[in-house]
Write an enzyme that holds these catalytic residues in place. Structure first.
Site, PDB file in Angstrom:
ATOM      1  N   SER A 209       0.844  -1.199   0.000  1.00  0.00           N
ATOM      2  CA  SER A 209       0.000   0.000   0.000  1.00  0.00           C
ATOM      3  C   SER A 209       0.876   1.244   0.000  1.00  0.00           C
ATOM      4  O   SER A 209       1.645   1.457  -0.932  1.00  0.00           O
ATOM      5  CB  SER A 209      -0.938  -0.053   1.210  1.00  0.00           C
ATOM      6  OG  SER A 209      -1.935   0.938   1.133  1.00  0.00           O
ATOM      7  N   ALA A 210       0.801   2.078   1.056  1.00  0.00           N
ATOM      8  CA  ALA A 210       1.669   3.255   1.102  1.00  0.00           C
ATOM      9  C   ALA A 210       3.134   2.858   1.147  1.00  0.00           C
ATOM     10  O   ALA A 210       4.006   3.617   0.714  1.00  0.00           O
ATOM     11  CB  ALA A 210       1.328   4.123   2.305  1.00  0.00           C
TER      12      ALA A 210
END
Length: 537
Positions: A209-210
């Site tokens: 994700s991030a």
């Protein structure tokens, strides 16, 4: 969960003596070694808020024979909103978060040292920490024998506050300090991991994700430095893809102004006075102000230093692919089938078209937001298949964060001759232990495949599920970390290795590519139009 352990002492040569832990099983056999909260830079506190991380001085020692440095805990956790995380009084938060956790396989290392996985945690760049990883089972039960380094770094407003006036008039201030933290931790790893038994010439950078978003920007930065300073040899981009050039300083200034207004700091004061006032406020006050804002997501800014101007154009014109080819950097990237359920839960918009458009502006440049809503919602009507506007937001957010832009990125790499370097996947299978974290109705949503890549990471896979995880990806992950050839099975670089709902692996043609390339082109044109900054449609 109880984690039986015993002390583990290691000599780091000129860096001194440190004490960590050896995790053991019920028979007192070692599972792996662990060090938690080892500083990689000086504390970014007081006047050093919003400045680049400062390296440890050459004379810095972690401990001595008489008094070893004890690192049996964890990294500091950057202050953050509790919108998503478990509520607490904030006592666990600490702006002094520039430390790493290190997981080391048990047993003797190879002659060259263990390969290294530099793993960046997720959380939209707004929340999360380096301490959630539990690598005991991964390192003990699978073929993934690698040192895992998880860095803490500054998040949200502490890591990504940007302002054109601070840039122009505040010496010492820097944008994207969260990315600079990650880079400093990566450089520290490169310089010091041999003391822990690691091979600095075999570093894979990865994240979810991030963490995947950060991996892209760290890879982009690494491809832009000289060969002598290059660190990254392989990359894992799990559930996130590039394609949007980060906001300019001018757009970031709009967020900065809103931030000041939320804190009741007059806009007509000088930049130095604004910065001085921000330095006097405690972290809790700053976080509370963000929770009231329209532009509440603090993300990367195109600063021309860490994030290059025209970075996305480098993908389109082949510069990125050519540098990957020259360095031989291989990349695994892909997606889950139902990413949108989790994405729609992160600060969802009000139930209207206007609410969705406003919410997108918190993350993306205005030109991109306009182009996207004009394409997705040409009549400003809710699309068929969406139950409401928050649901529509989750779906467009997942498309832009992952599905469409991952495909556009892959297509550009293949088009410019780097197809032999990429390995694409899709997860459509869900382990039962995911029910402890995600509603069943969310299916194979964002994060459910973490139990595959990290072998449960604290959750328990069944024997049957372990066989599925091993045969689908874990054995290939072990080969990837070691720099070996993969048994990926795809016949074309744009093909996908898919784990089906029944737990079988199939290698298939990507029939979702056409729509993704259409969206990629729309965003490419939006970058070229340079629309004026105005929130009206």
């Amino acid at each position: 969960m109880e984690k039986p352990s015993q002390p583990y002492i290691r000599d780091l040569d000129f860096r001194g003596i440190v004490e960590g832990l050896t995790y053991i099983d019920k028979k007192a056999q070692p599972l792996c070694h662990y060090f938690g909260g080892i500083p990689y830079a000086l504390p970014p506190v007081g006047p050093f808020r919003w400045q680049k991380p400062r390296p440890l001085p050459p004379c810095y020692r972690y401990g001595t024979h008489a008094n070893p440095g004890v690192f049996t805990g964890a990294c500091g956790v950057c202050p953050q909103s509790q919108w998503w995380t478990q509520p607490n009084d904030g006592s666990l938060f600490d702006e002094n978060c520039l430390q790493v956790n290190i997981w080391i396989p048990a047993g003797d290392s190879p002659r060259a040292g263990w390969p290294v996985l530099f793993w960046i945690h997720g959380g939209f760049l707004q929340f999360g920490n380096a301490n959630d990883l539990d690598a005991r089972a991964l390192l003990n039960e699978t073929a993934c024998k690698a040192i895992i380094v998880t860095p803490g770094h500054r998040l949200n407003l502490f890591g990504f506050l940007a302002s054109s006036e601070l840039r122009d008039s505040s010496p010492g201030y820097a944008a994207n300090v969260g990315f600079w933290d990650q880079r400093k931790a990566l450089e520290w790893t490169w310089q010091n991991i041999s003391y822990f038994g690691g091979d600095p010439s075999s570093i894979t950078i990865g994240g979810y994700s991030a963490g995947s978003h950060s991996t892209f920007h760290q890879l982009a930065y690494d491809l832009g430095v000289s060969d002598s300073k290059s660190i990254v040899r392989r990359a894992l981009m799990l559930s996130n893809g590039p394609g949007l050039q980060p906001k300019s300083f001018e757009e970031a200034q709009l967020q900065f102004n809103e931030f000041l207004e939320a804190l009741q700091i007059p806009l007509d004061t000088s930049a130095s006075e604004k910065l001085a006032k921000l330095h006097t406020l405690d972290a809790k006050t700053l976080i509370k102000a963000v929770e009231k804002m329209k532009y509440h997501e603090f993300r990367a800014t195109t600063d021309g230093e860490f994030v290059r101007h025209g970075l996305m154009n480098e993908i389109d014109n082949g510069t990125f692919a050519r540098q990957m080819k020259r360095r031989g950097v291989k990349l695994i990237m892909g997606e889950c089938r139902d990413e949108h359920f989790v994405y729609g839960s992160w600060r969802p918009p009000k139930n209207s078209f206007e609410g969705l458009f406003r919410r997108l502006q918190a993350d993306y440049p205005l030109a991109d937001c306009k182009a996207l809503v004009e394409y997705y919602y040409p009549n400003q009507k809710l699309p068929a298949g969406c139950k409401d506007w928050p649901d529509a937001f989750g779906r467009i957010y997942a498309d832009i964060q992952i599905h469409h832009l991952e495909r556009g990125f892959a297509n550009a790499l293949v088009r410019h001759g780097a197809g032999n370097l990429i390995f694409r996947y899709r997860i459509e299978w869900r382990a039962q232990c995911c029910d402890q974290m995600f509603p069943k109705v969310w299916g194979v949503t964002h994060g459910t495949d973490m139990v595959i890549w990290l072998w449960g990471s604290g959750l328990q896979l069944s024997k049957k599920e372990k066989v599925i995880a091993k045969n689908s990806f874990i054995d290939n992950l072990a080969k990837f970390l070691n720099g070996e050839e993969l048994d990926w099975g795809t016949k074309h670089p744009l093909g996908i290795r898919t784990l089906t709902p029944g737990g079988k692996v199939v290698c298939e043609v990507d029939n979702r590519m056409e729509e993704s390339l259409r969206v990629w082109e729309i965003l490419r044109r939006a970058r070229a139009t340079n629309l004026p900054i105005s929130a009206s449609l």
